[in-house]
Design a protein around this motif. Structure first.
Motif, PDB file in Angstrom:
ATOM      1  N   VAL A  32       7.689  -8.191   5.102  1.00 47.76           N
ATOM      2  CA  VAL A  32       6.337  -8.302   4.551  1.00 47.76           C
ATOM      3  C   VAL A  32       6.270  -7.619   3.186  1.00 47.76           C
ATOM      4  CG1 VAL A  32       3.910  -7.678   4.889  1.00 47.76           C
ATOM      5  CG2 VAL A  32       5.259  -8.532   6.816  1.00 47.76           C
ATOM      6  N   LEU A  35       7.966  -9.985   0.602  1.00 47.01           N
ATOM      7  CA  LEU A  35       7.153 -11.152   0.282  1.00 47.01           C
ATOM      8  C   LEU A  35       5.933 -10.761  -0.540  1.00 47.01           C
ATOM      9  CD1 LEU A  35       7.381 -12.984   3.716  1.00 47.01           C
ATOM     10  CD2 LEU A  35       8.481 -13.678   1.575  1.00 47.01           C
ATOM     11  N   ALA A  36       5.343  -9.617  -0.231  1.00 46.22           N
ATOM     12  CA  ALA A  36       4.194  -9.154  -1.010  1.00 46.22           C
ATOM     13  C   ALA A  36       4.595  -8.872  -2.455  1.00 46.22           C
ATOM     14  CB  ALA A  36       3.590  -7.907  -0.364  1.00 46.22           C
ATOM     15  N   GLU A  67       4.147 -20.337   4.283  1.00 45.23           N
ATOM     16  CA  GLU A  67       5.120 -20.032   5.330  1.00 45.23           C
ATOM     17  C   GLU A  67       5.414 -21.279   6.139  1.00 45.23           C
ATOM     18  OE1 GLU A  67       5.981 -17.094   9.152  1.00 45.23           O
ATOM     19  OE2 GLU A  67       4.365 -16.608   7.746  1.00 45.23           O
ATOM     20  N   VAL A  75       4.317 -12.925  10.624  1.00 46.25           N
ATOM     21  CA  VAL A  75       4.449 -12.468   9.240  1.00 46.25           C
ATOM     22  C   VAL A  75       3.184 -12.775   8.439  1.00 46.25           C
ATOM     23  CG1 VAL A  75       5.739 -12.823   7.087  1.00 46.25           C
ATOM     24  CG2 VAL A  75       6.962 -12.660   9.271  1.00 46.25           C
ATOM     25  N   LEU A  79       0.822 -10.176   6.054  1.00 43.35           N
ATOM     26  CA  LEU A  79       0.925 -10.503   4.629  1.00 43.35           C
ATOM     27  C   LEU A  79      -0.460 -10.800   4.055  1.00 43.35           C
ATOM     28  CD1 LEU A  79       2.887 -10.892   2.283  1.00 43.35           C
ATOM     29  CD2 LEU A  79       3.132 -13.296   2.976  1.00 43.35           C
ATOM     30  N   ARG A  82      -2.333  -7.802   3.255  1.00 43.06           N
ATOM     31  CA  ARG A  82      -1.989  -7.145   1.982  1.00 43.06           C
ATOM     32  C   ARG A  82      -2.716  -7.791   0.803  1.00 43.06           C
ATOM     33  NH1 ARG A  82       3.188  -4.658   2.041  1.00 43.06           N
ATOM     34  NH2 ARG A  82       3.599  -3.894   4.152  1.00 43.06           N
ATOM     35  N   VAL A  86      -2.238 -16.808   2.159  1.00 44.39           N
ATOM     36  CA  VAL A  86      -1.138 -17.420   2.905  1.00 44.39           C
ATOM     37  C   VAL A  86      -1.610 -18.727   3.532  1.00 44.39           C
ATOM     38  CG1 VAL A  86       0.576 -17.128   4.731  1.00 44.39           C
ATOM     39  CG2 VAL A  86      -0.242 -15.126   3.469  1.00 44.39           C
TER      40      VAL A  86
END
Length: 276
Positions: A32, A35-36, A67, A75, A79, A82, A86
């Motif tokens: 995570v 990816l962030a 995703e 996930v 995410l 954050r 997504v």
């Protein structure tokens, strides 16, 4: 066995293990975090383009993440927490129904379909496919199409993050078709290999103090790291980074997994004029 059967209502119910296994903080946090960071880079590039800063603007723009095989949101949910927008693609409706107990459609929109051909609206900075899921596509052709589908969704300079295990054929003695991968209290994982077609079936035995045991089987097509990189190149990607795990450990001949980041080419800052 079709993936729709494998990932039905029963599997969706058993998939989530909050705080343990795949959902353990030490397992989930590194991917995570990564990816962030990629999403933040994409957002900065978008701002740079809007500000006409040509050098920075050639980086990927957008900032939203896509995703493939979003599942129950293992996930995607943290995410999105954050601040990263997504979107998911998922073929199992029961898995999406489970996701909807954690996040609504406005928070994490999901398109129902397979990750090799299904399109999601918009463009994305990172597209990610984690925890060995590309191996659920059972032919090389489908796996190549998955890379091409990722490329279609990415802005110039966007990144496709793939997490996958390394086939452990060195543990397979000549003439033997199966290996015990895990053995612990109440659980045994046995893998059977078809090395001609690069297929493996994972047999999950779960048992308690009775004489009864539960068997679940999941088929996969395993991929060598070099083969994965070639698939990426066929789809127009370049390998940006390759590590042994989510924390950035160097990849070696002994590594049992790899996390690869493949990047699309940057768009030209100023397209050439006709005749030049």
């Amino acid at each position: 066995m079709h993936q729709e059967v494998l990932w039905g209502a029963d599997a969706a119910q058993r998939y989530d293990t909050p705080g343990t296994g795949m959902f353990a903080p030490e397992t989930l946090r590194p991917i995570v975090d990564r990816l962030a960071r990629l999403a933040r880079l994409a957002r900065l590039a978008r701002l740079a383009r809007l500000a006409r800063l040509a050098r920075l603007a050639r980086l990927a723009e957008g900032g939203a993440a896509l995703e493939f095989a979003v599942g129950t949101g293992r996930v995607a949910v943290p995410l999105a927490g954050r601040g990263v927008p997504v979107t998911g693609i998922e073929r199992s409706r029961p898995m999406v129904e489970r996701l909807r107990t954690k996040a609504d459609e406005a928070t994490i929109p999901v398109v129902i379909g397979d990750m090799a051909t299904t399109a999601a609206p918009g463009e994305y900075g990172p597209v990610h496919l984690v925890y060995n899921t590309i191996a659920d596509l059972l032919t090389q052709a489908e796996q190549v199409e998955c890379f091409r589908n990722a490329a279609r969704h990415l802005v110039p300079g966007g990144r496709f993050v793939v997490e996958l295990w390394v086939p452990e054929l060195r543990r397979l003695p000549p003439g033997q078709a199966a290996t015990v991968m895990r053995s612990e209290s109440g659980y045994i994982l046995l893998d059977t290999y078809d090395v001609l077609h690069q297929r493996v079936v994972s047999h999950h035995f779960r048992f308690d103090g009775t004489r009864q045991a539960r068997l679940d089987r999941t088929p996969h097509r395993y991929i060598w790291p070099a083969e994965l990189d070639l698939m990426a190149r066929l789809a127009g990607f370049d390998l940006e980074t390759g590590h042994a795990d989510r924390t950035g450990t160097p990849f070696t001949a002994e590594s049992r997994s790899h996390v690869s980041v493949h990047r699309t080419p940057l768009a030209p800052a100023h397209p050439a004029e006709p005749g030049r």
